[in-house]
Scaffold this motif. Sequence first.
Motif, PDB file in Angstrom:
ATOM      1  N   ALA A   1       9.256  14.142   2.387  1.00 38.43           N
ATOM      2  CA  ALA A   1      10.020  14.296   3.633  1.00 38.43           C
ATOM      3  C   ALA A   1       9.081  14.399   4.827  1.00 38.43           C
ATOM      4  CB  ALA A   1      10.915  15.526   3.549  1.00 38.43           C
ATOM      5  N   ALA A   2       7.983  15.131   4.669  1.00 36.89           N
ATOM      6  CA  ALA A   2       7.014  15.274   5.755  1.00 36.89           C
ATOM      7  C   ALA A   2       6.361  13.934   6.084  1.00 36.89           C
ATOM      8  CB  ALA A   2       5.955  16.299   5.376  1.00 36.89           C
TER       9      ALA A   2
ATOM     10  N   ALA B   1       0.807  -1.221   0.000  1.00 37.10           N
ATOM     11  CA  ALA B   1       0.000   0.000   0.000  1.00 37.10           C
ATOM     12  C   ALA B   1       0.837   1.265   0.000  1.00 37.10           C
ATOM     13  CB  ALA B   1      -0.928   0.015   1.212  1.00 37.10           C
ATOM     14  N   GLU B   2       2.140   1.149   0.264  1.00 33.60           N
ATOM     15  CA  GLU B   2       2.929   2.357   0.499  1.00 33.60           C
ATOM     16  C   GLU B   2       3.058   3.245  -0.730  1.00 33.60           C
ATOM     17  OE1 GLU B   2       4.816   5.047   3.040  1.00 33.60           O
ATOM     18  OE2 GLU B   2       3.569   3.280   3.398  1.00 33.60           O
ATOM     19  N   LEU B   3       3.152   2.656  -1.908  1.00 33.90           N
ATOM     20  CA  LEU B   3       3.274   3.475  -3.106  1.00 33.90           C
ATOM     21  C   LEU B   3       2.002   4.302  -3.314  1.00 33.90           C
ATOM     22  CD1 LEU B   3       4.823   4.475  -5.506  1.00 33.90           C
ATOM     23  CD2 LEU B   3       4.240   2.374  -6.742  1.00 33.90           C
ATOM     24  N   ALA B   4       0.844   3.718  -3.064  1.00 30.02           N
ATOM     25  CA  ALA B   4      -0.404   4.477  -3.162  1.00 30.02           C
ATOM     26  C   ALA B   4      -0.409   5.620  -2.151  1.00 30.02           C
ATOM     27  CB  ALA B   4      -1.606   3.560  -2.933  1.00 30.02           C
ATOM     28  N   ARG B   5       0.069   5.356  -0.942  1.00 25.53           N
ATOM     29  CA  ARG B   5       0.156   6.419   0.064  1.00 25.53           C
ATOM     30  C   ARG B   5       1.078   7.540  -0.407  1.00 25.53           C
ATOM     31  NH1 ARG B   5       1.289   1.884   4.179  1.00 25.53           N
ATOM     32  NH2 ARG B   5      -0.754   1.312   5.022  1.00 25.53           N
ATOM     33  N   LEU B   6       2.227   7.165  -0.961  1.00 18.07           N
ATOM     34  CA  LEU B   6       3.190   8.164  -1.433  1.00 18.07           C
ATOM     35  C   LEU B   6       2.593   9.039  -2.535  1.00 18.07           C
ATOM     36  CD1 LEU B   6       6.434   6.000  -1.540  1.00 18.07           C
ATOM     37  CD2 LEU B   6       6.031   7.963  -0.037  1.00 18.07           C
ATOM     38  N   ILE B   7       1.843   8.414  -3.440  1.00 14.60           N
ATOM     39  CA  ILE B   7       1.216   9.176  -4.518  1.00 14.60           C
ATOM     40  C   ILE B   7       0.282  10.237  -3.941  1.00 14.60           C
ATOM     41  CG2 ILE B   7      -0.415   9.062  -6.443  1.00 14.60           C
ATOM     42  CD1 ILE B   7       0.743   6.239  -7.027  1.00 14.60           C
ATOM     43  N   MET B   8      -0.566   9.824  -3.011  1.00 18.18           N
ATOM     44  CA  MET B   8      -1.523  10.779  -2.456  1.00 18.18           C
ATOM     45  C   MET B   8      -0.832  11.832  -1.602  1.00 18.18           C
ATOM     46  SD  MET B   8      -5.070   8.640  -1.847  1.00 18.18           S
ATOM     47  CE  MET B   8      -4.407   7.139  -1.095  1.00 18.18           C
ATOM     48  N   LYS B   9       0.220  11.446  -0.894  1.00 16.08           N
ATOM     49  CA  LYS B   9       0.961  12.435  -0.112  1.00 16.08           C
ATOM     50  C   LYS B   9       1.649  13.441  -1.027  1.00 16.08           C
ATOM     51  CE  LYS B   9       0.039  11.175   4.070  1.00 16.08           C
ATOM     52  NZ  LYS B   9      -0.654  12.086   5.010  1.00 16.08           N
ATOM     53  N   GLN B  10       2.292  12.967  -2.087  1.00 15.35           N
ATOM     54  CA  GLN B  10       2.953  13.872  -3.020  1.00 15.35           C
ATOM     55  C   GLN B  10       1.950  14.810  -3.679  1.00 15.35           C
ATOM     56  OE1 GLN B  10       5.942  14.792  -3.632  1.00 15.35           O
ATOM     57  NE2 GLN B  10       5.562  15.994  -5.477  1.00 15.35           N
TER      58      GLN B  10
ATOM     59  N   ARG C   1       4.755   9.219   9.144  1.00 19.38           N
ATOM     60  CA  ARG C   1       4.118   7.913   8.996  1.00 19.38           C
ATOM     61  C   ARG C   1       4.448   6.988  10.160  1.00 19.38           C
ATOM     62  NH1 ARG C   1       7.233   5.666   3.710  1.00 19.38           N
ATOM     63  NH2 ARG C   1       9.365   5.873   4.458  1.00 19.38           N
ATOM     64  N   PRO C   2       3.555   6.070  10.480  1.00 18.80           N
ATOM     65  CA  PRO C   2       3.812   5.112  11.556  1.00 18.80           C
ATOM     66  C   PRO C   2       5.069   4.284  11.268  1.00 18.80           C
ATOM     67  CG  PRO C   2       1.497   5.076  10.918  1.00 18.80           C
ATOM     68  CD  PRO C   2       2.211   5.915   9.898  1.00 18.80           C
ATOM     69  N   GLN C   3       5.847   4.038  12.289  1.00 15.62           N
ATOM     70  CA  GLN C   3       7.052   3.227  12.132  1.00 15.62           C
ATOM     71  C   GLN C   3       6.682   1.757  12.191  1.00 15.62           C
ATOM     72  OE1 GLN C   3      10.170   4.629  11.433  1.00 15.62           O
ATOM     73  NE2 GLN C   3       8.798   6.395  11.219  1.00 15.62           N
TER      74      GLN C   3
ATOM     75  N   VAL D   1      14.472  12.520  -4.130  1.00 15.22           N
ATOM     76  CA  VAL D   1      13.064  12.219  -3.907  1.00 15.22           C
ATOM     77  C   VAL D   1      12.720  12.328  -2.423  1.00 15.22           C
ATOM     78  CG1 VAL D   1      11.238  10.502  -4.180  1.00 15.22           C
ATOM     79  CG2 VAL D   1      12.978  10.750  -5.950  1.00 15.22           C
ATOM     80  N   ALA D   2      13.613  11.817  -1.575  1.00 15.64           N
ATOM     81  CA  ALA D   2      13.371  11.894  -0.130  1.00 15.64           C
ATOM     82  C   ALA D   2      13.286  13.334   0.360  1.00 15.64           C
ATOM     83  CB  ALA D   2      14.480  11.157   0.622  1.00 15.64           C
ATOM     84  N   SER D   3      13.908  14.260  -0.388  1.00 20.08           N
ATOM     85  CA  SER D   3      13.924  15.674  -0.001  1.00 20.08           C
ATOM     86  C   SER D   3      12.713  16.449  -0.502  1.00 20.08           C
ATOM     87  CB  SER D   3      15.207  16.340  -0.514  1.00 20.08           C
ATOM     88  OG  SER D   3      16.353  15.751   0.069  1.00 20.08           O
ATOM     89  N   LEU D   4      11.884  15.846  -1.346  1.00 17.99           N
ATOM     90  CA  LEU D   4      10.662  16.521  -1.772  1.00 17.99           C
ATOM     91  C   LEU D   4       9.843  16.849  -0.524  1.00 17.99           C
ATOM     92  CD1 LEU D   4       9.698  14.233  -4.789  1.00 17.99           C
ATOM     93  CD2 LEU D   4      10.533  16.591  -4.939  1.00 17.99           C
ATOM     94  N   PRO D   5       9.351  18.072  -0.392  1.00 14.12           N
ATOM     95  CA  PRO D   5       8.705  18.481   0.861  1.00 14.12           C
ATOM     96  C   PRO D   5       7.616  17.536   1.356  1.00 14.12           C
ATOM     97  CG  PRO D   5       9.064  20.385  -0.532  1.00 14.12           C
ATOM     98  CD  PRO D   5       9.441  19.194  -1.360  1.00 14.12           C
ATOM     99  N   ASN D   6       6.723  17.122   0.461  1.00 16.17           N
ATOM    100  CA  ASN D   6       5.626  16.253   0.900  1.00 16.17           C
ATOM    101  C   ASN D   6       6.106  14.862   1.280  1.00 16.17           C
ATOM    102  OD1 ASN D   6       3.963  18.390   0.428  1.00 16.17           O
ATOM    103  ND2 ASN D   6       2.836  17.470  -1.266  1.00 16.17           N
TER     104      ASN D   6
END
Length: 210
Positions: free
Chosen positions: A199-200, A15-24, A205-207, A192-197
Motif C-alpha cells: 500500500a505504501a 521490472a515492477e514485480l522485482a520492485r514489489l518483492i523488494m518493497k514487500q 511510486r512514480p505514476q 494484497v493491495a492492503s499489505l502495508p508495504n
Amino acid sequence: MPSYKLYYFDARGAAELARLIMKQAGQDFEDIRLAGEKWLEKKPEMPLKAMPVLEIDGKKICQSMAIVRYLAREFGLMGSSNMEALAIEELLEVFTEITTKHLMKIYYEQDQQKKVELMKEFKETGMPPYITFIESRLKENNDGKGFYVGDKVTVADLALYNTMFSYKHWMGKEGQDPFEGSPLLGEFYQRVASLPNIAAWEKARPQTNM
C-alpha cells in the motif's frame, strides 16, 4: 547485506514485480529509471544491452524472471516447501505463457480499433481458461480466502496482484479488464493491495502509463 540497483525504464513493465518483492521485503534499493540519452549512455554497460537489470554489489544480472526468482528466494518469498515452490513456479509460467501467446500481439498492434478488438477477444475467449485455473489453485489454499499458497505472502501473491494491476490499468481503460467478474480474485487483489508495504509503494511510486 548486498546493495541493490534496479535499472529499467520509467514504467512498471518487466521490472515492477522485482520492485514489489523488494518493497514487500523491506529491502532498500536504487530504483534507477532511464530514458532517452541516459539510457543510450548506459546501454553498452548492460548484459544483452537490455533492461531490466539488477546490480548486486556491482555485478549486473539480466532477464526479468531470473531476477524475480533470485529475489524471491533471497527474501523468503518462494514458499515454505518444494510443493509450494512448485505451485509458485507454475503460476509464474502461466503468466509467461499468457504474455507470449496473447499479450504481445495486442501490445504491438498499431491500429487502435484492432487493438481494442484483440483485447475484447482475449477477455472473452483467451483469458477465461487461465482465470478458471488460477481460481481453482487459489481455492485449494484456505478456500481462496488467504494467500495463493501457504500462510504467508509469497511471490505468487505479488505476481498475481501485479498482473491484475497491469490489466486493470491497461485493458480496463478500454472496458476490457479480463479479471472483471471474478469476486474471488477481486477480494484477493484487495488483500494484497492492503499489505502495508505494498500500500505504501502504491502511494509512493512514480505514476506512469505502463
